[in-house]
Design a protein around this motif. Structure first.
Motif, PDB file in Angstrom:
ATOM      1  N   ALA A 131       0.832  -1.202   0.000  1.00  0.00           N
ATOM      2  CA  ALA A 131       0.000   0.000   0.000  1.00  0.00           C
ATOM      3  C   ALA A 131       0.870   1.258   0.000  1.00  0.00           C
ATOM      4  N   LYS A 188      -1.884   0.866  -3.359  1.00  0.00           N
ATOM      5  CA  LYS A 188      -3.015   0.903  -2.426  1.00  0.00           C
ATOM      6  C   LYS A 188      -4.325   0.464  -3.091  1.00  0.00           C
ATOM      7  N   ASP A 189      -4.571   0.936  -4.299  1.00  0.00           N
ATOM      8  CA  ASP A 189      -5.807   0.550  -4.983  1.00  0.00           C
ATOM      9  C   ASP A 189      -5.839  -0.946  -5.295  1.00  0.00           C
ATOM     10  N   LYS A 195      -6.222  -2.845  -1.598  1.00  0.00           N
ATOM     11  CA  LYS A 195      -7.342  -2.476  -0.722  1.00  0.00           C
ATOM     12  C   LYS A 195      -8.444  -3.538  -0.646  1.00  0.00           C
ATOM     13  N   GLY A 253      -8.067  -6.119   2.235  1.00  0.00           N
ATOM     14  CA  GLY A 253      -8.086  -5.694   3.632  1.00  0.00           C
ATOM     15  C   GLY A 253      -9.090  -6.469   4.469  1.00  0.00           C
TER      16      GLY A 253
END
Length: 116
Positions: free
Chosen positions: A31, A36-37, A40, A43
């Motif tokens: 991330a 991050k995209d 995500k 998560g």
């Protein structure tokens, strides 16, 4: 704590902890590295893995407390067992609350500021 207290039964809890933290910190590293995209969506699974770790810890801790109260448990002391049980109860609650707030309850949308 397992190593310091000479607890043989909680080495399983330590192994679970190492496993989950390896995955979790790899997720955070990706991330922060700009993916991050991409990471995500995973998560939720990491949080479920953490809750599963807490359930396993509750089992091991509860079993150790039970063994200490009903028989002799040479693998650990009652004090260490109770401490571990309290740690896992608190962490189970916190991770479960985080999961519910992040993934179960609907997210409130922030009002978009009016364009001038």
């Amino acid at each position: 704590m397992s190593y310091q207290s000479g607890s043989s039964i909680f080495i399983f809890a330590a192994a679970m902890n190492y496993f989950v933290h390896t995955i979790m910190y790899f997720y955070f590293a990706l991330a922060e590295a700009g993916f991050k995209d991409w990471v995500k969506p995973y998560g939720i699974y990491i949080t479920l893995l953490q809750i599963t770790q807490m359930v396993g810890g509750l089992f091991f801790s509860g079993y150790a407390v039970y063994q200490n109260l009903t028989a002799t448990c040479p693998g650990t002391s009652l004090q260490v067992s109770r401490t571990q049980l309290m740690v896992y109860i608190c962490n189970f609650y916190l991770f479960s609350e985080m999961f519910v707030k992040a993934y179960v309850l609907p997210q409130k949308k922030r009002p978009v500021a009016a364009k001038q």
